[in-house]
Scaffold this motif. Structure first.
Motif, PDB file in Angstrom:
ATOM      1  N   GLN A 143       0.845  -1.190   0.000  1.00  6.52           N
ATOM      2  CA  GLN A 143       0.000   0.000   0.000  1.00  6.52           C
ATOM      3  C   GLN A 143       0.880   1.240   0.000  1.00  6.52           C
ATOM      4  O   GLN A 143       1.437   1.604   1.022  1.00  6.52           O
ATOM      5  CB  GLN A 143      -0.929  -0.029   1.223  1.00  6.52           C
ATOM      6  CG  GLN A 143      -1.797   1.197   1.374  1.00  6.52           C
ATOM      7  CD  GLN A 143      -2.672   1.442   0.154  1.00  6.52           C
ATOM      8  OE1 GLN A 143      -3.329   0.526  -0.342  1.00  6.52           O
ATOM      9  NE2 GLN A 143      -2.660   2.652  -0.355  1.00  6.52           N
ATOM     10  N   GLY A 144       1.026   1.872  -1.148  1.00  7.53           N
ATOM     11  CA  GLY A 144       1.752   3.146  -1.220  1.00  7.53           C
ATOM     12  C   GLY A 144       3.255   2.981  -1.117  1.00  7.53           C
ATOM     13  O   GLY A 144       3.767   1.991  -0.623  1.00  7.53           O
ATOM     14  N   GLY A 255     -11.165   1.599  -0.706  1.00  6.97           N
ATOM     15  CA  GLY A 255     -11.216   2.747   0.205  1.00  6.97           C
ATOM     16  C   GLY A 255      -9.969   3.601   0.099  1.00  6.97           C
ATOM     17  O   GLY A 255     -10.048   4.830   0.012  1.00  6.97           O
ATOM     18  N   MET A 256      -8.810   2.961   0.091  1.00  9.30           N
ATOM     19  CA  MET A 256      -7.565   3.726   0.072  1.00  9.30           C
ATOM     20  C   MET A 256      -7.390   4.454  -1.246  1.00  9.30           C
ATOM     21  O   MET A 256      -6.833   5.540  -1.308  1.00  9.30           O
ATOM     22  CB  MET A 256      -6.369   2.807   0.329  1.00  9.30           C
ATOM     23  CG  MET A 256      -6.329   2.199   1.723  1.00  9.30           C
ATOM     24  SD  MET A 256      -6.547   3.382   3.075  1.00  9.30           S
ATOM     25  CE  MET A 256      -4.982   4.239   3.049  1.00  9.30           C
ATOM     26  N   HIS A 262      -4.317   9.822  -0.457  1.00 10.85           N
ATOM     27  CA  HIS A 262      -2.951   9.994   0.030  1.00 10.85           C
ATOM     28  C   HIS A 262      -2.874   9.455   1.436  1.00 10.85           C
ATOM     29  O   HIS A 262      -3.587   9.918   2.310  1.00 10.85           O
ATOM     30  CB  HIS A 262      -2.551  11.467   0.049  1.00 10.85           C
ATOM     31  CG  HIS A 262      -2.711  12.114  -1.280  1.00 10.85           C
ATOM     32  ND1 HIS A 262      -1.860  11.876  -2.327  1.00 10.85           N
ATOM     33  CD2 HIS A 262      -3.653  12.964  -1.738  1.00 10.85           C
ATOM     34  CE1 HIS A 262      -2.259  12.566  -3.369  1.00 10.85           C
ATOM     35  NE2 HIS A 262      -3.348  13.234  -3.047  1.00 10.85           N
ATOM     36  N   CYS A 263      -2.030   8.494   1.652  1.00 10.27           N
ATOM     37  CA  CYS A 263      -1.868   7.998   3.010  1.00 10.27           C
ATOM     38  C   CYS A 263      -0.391   8.016   3.341  1.00 10.27           C
ATOM     39  O   CYS A 263       0.404   7.310   2.750  1.00 10.27           O
ATOM     40  CB  CYS A 263      -2.414   6.582   3.123  1.00 10.27           C
ATOM     41  SG  CYS A 263      -1.903   5.746   4.630  1.00 10.27           S
ATOM     42  N   HIS A 269      -1.097   2.398   9.855  1.00  6.22           N
ATOM     43  CA  HIS A 269      -1.653   1.503  10.878  1.00  6.22           C
ATOM     44  C   HIS A 269      -3.024   1.981  11.359  1.00  6.22           C
ATOM     45  O   HIS A 269      -3.860   1.183  11.747  1.00  6.22           O
ATOM     46  CB  HIS A 269      -0.675   1.350  12.053  1.00  6.22           C
ATOM     47  CG  HIS A 269      -0.517   2.581  12.901  1.00  6.22           C
ATOM     48  ND1 HIS A 269       0.189   3.697  12.478  1.00  6.22           N
ATOM     49  CD2 HIS A 269      -0.978   2.880  14.136  1.00  6.22           C
ATOM     50  CE1 HIS A 269       0.154   4.611  13.440  1.00  6.22           C
ATOM     51  NE2 HIS A 269      -0.542   4.152  14.455  1.00  6.22           N
ATOM     52  N   ARG A 270      -3.260   3.302  11.298  1.00 12.54           N
ATOM     53  CA  ARG A 270      -4.564   3.810  11.735  1.00 12.54           C
ATOM     54  C   ARG A 270      -5.647   3.530  10.697  1.00 12.54           C
ATOM     55  O   ARG A 270      -6.778   3.218  11.040  1.00 12.54           O
ATOM     56  CB  ARG A 270      -4.501   5.312  12.006  1.00 12.54           C
ATOM     57  CG  ARG A 270      -3.660   5.654  13.197  1.00 12.54           C
ATOM     58  CD  ARG A 270      -3.983   7.026  13.761  1.00 12.54           C
ATOM     59  NE  ARG A 270      -3.036   7.329  14.814  1.00 12.54           N
ATOM     60  CZ  ARG A 270      -1.906   7.996  14.612  1.00 12.54           C
ATOM     61  NH1 ARG A 270      -1.606   8.463  13.422  1.00 12.54           N
ATOM     62  NH2 ARG A 270      -1.079   8.202  15.606  1.00 12.54           N
ATOM     63  N   TYR A 271      -5.278   3.656   9.421  1.00 11.56           N
ATOM     64  CA  TYR A 271      -6.259   3.313   8.380  1.00 11.56           C
ATOM     65  C   TYR A 271      -6.592   1.822   8.454  1.00 11.56           C
ATOM     66  O   TYR A 271      -7.742   1.421   8.316  1.00 11.56           O
ATOM     67  CB  TYR A 271      -5.731   3.671   6.991  1.00 11.56           C
ATOM     68  CG  TYR A 271      -5.738   5.161   6.728  1.00 11.56           C
ATOM     69  CD1 TYR A 271      -6.920   5.816   6.397  1.00 11.56           C
ATOM     70  CD2 TYR A 271      -4.585   5.913   6.836  1.00 11.56           C
ATOM     71  CE1 TYR A 271      -6.939   7.186   6.168  1.00 11.56           C
ATOM     72  CE2 TYR A 271      -4.582   7.287   6.609  1.00 11.56           C
ATOM     73  CZ  TYR A 271      -5.765   7.912   6.280  1.00 11.56           C
ATOM     74  OH  TYR A 271      -5.782   9.267   6.065  1.00 11.56           O
TER      75      TYR A 271
END
Ligand SMILES: [Zn+2]
Length: 312
Positions: A143-144, A255-256, A262-263, A269-271
């Motif tokens: 992820q990212g 969702g992301m 932008h994460c 970890h919060r997402y």
């Protein structure tokens, strides 16, 4: 049927305090300064804030917001409850921009509220998944990009190194638990999996190289061979597949990509906690939107975030 947001706790500040107090103090009002239970009285009067109490033991005043994600926030509590309801009832999440427009708070405030709510959704110290011989599917995804990490020319070996890796454990018919890990080495994954999955569990994974050694620690370990287009294999006493955890990732990815866009890696970890809580308390398990928001509300205590720890 009327809108859930017309309920009193979403509209009236006193009702919001009563609602939160009932959930934070189910066994009596606790002084956040000295810890005594039920030795405090309400401070009433026009000059006093809503929900203000004075502790008879330590003489200090407090409200239910002290020591929670709501502490030192200027946003009214009933608006916080609206925000929590929106986050908990939106399957793929809700952006800071949407919260800003819906709640009428500034974008900066909305962004901060989102992060604090995610922090409340983070679960800690739970019993292992797959106890009693349940089935746990394990998978990982990227992820990212890792901030500042250059994209390697040859990424043959490499999910690790330049992208953030999430590890997810899903008990079939139960909860999901996700972690932001630094890579897909056995040394990285094994301790996390051993700490969170019961030894009597039946493990299902794909054929990634790191799973045989980890899987040997559990009652059984079955794999599906995605390289050969095998996704489900029916055996006499079990269904071998990782489709449950893949399903979790499909919601997470949508969702992301669609909502959060932008994460920053320090927030990943919060997402993950946000998607875990919604998944683990999904409608199919009999949890409705209000009950799901109540689960998040139980996590507000001891999760105070300062602006510095979440800036950027
Ligand atoms: Zn006290």
């Amino acid at each position: 049927m009327s809108s859930v947001l017309t309920e009193k706790r979403f509209q009236d500040e006193t009702a919001a305090f009563v609602y939160v107090e009932a959930r934070v103090w189910p066994h009596g009002r606790v002084c956040p300064h000295c810890g005594v239970v039920d030795q405090s009285g309400a401070l009433k009067g026009a000059s006093n804030r809503i929900g203000l109490y004075k502790c008879y033991a330590c003489r200090k005043p407090f409200t239910v917001k002290v020591g929670t994600i709501f502490e030192s926030s200027h946003v009214q509590l009933h608006i916080w409850l609206q925000a929590m309801h929106l986050v908990c009832s939106s399957k793929k999440g809700i952006s800071a921009n949407q919260l800003h427009r819906t709640l009428g708070v500034t974008l900066k405030t909305a962004w901060f509220m989102g992060h604090r709510i995610r922090e409340a959704m983070r679960d800690g110290g739970l019993s292992p998944l797959g106890g009693g011989g349940g089935t746990v599917e394990i998978d990982e995804t990227v992820q990212g990009r890792i901030e500042g990490a250059p994209k390697p020319k040859n990424i043959k070996g490499g999910r690790s190194g330049y992208r953030n890796v999430a590890l997810t454990l899903v008990e079939r018919g139960g909860s999901a638990r996700s972690f932001h890990v630094t890579g897909t080495t056995i040394a990285e994954l094994k301790p996390v999996i051993l700490a969170n999955v019961a030894r009597e569990a039946q493990i299902m994974t794909d054929q990634a190289a790191w799973y045989p050694e980890i899987g040997a620690e559990f009652a059984s370990h079955d794999t599906v061979n995605h390289a050969k287009d095998e996704y489900v294999r029916r055996e006499a006493d079990k269904l071998v597949t990782t489709n449950t955890v893949e399903g979790y990732y499909s919601i997470f990815k949508r969702g992301m990509k669609g909502i959060y866009q932008h994460c920053v890696e320090k927030h990943l970890h919060r997402y993950l906690a946000e998607f875990d809580l919604r998944y683990s308390n999904r409608a199919r398990l009999g949890v409705n939107d209000v009950a799901r928001a109540d689960r998040a509300l139980k996590g507000i205590v001891g999760k105070r975030l300062t602006y510095q720890t979440t800036a950027n």
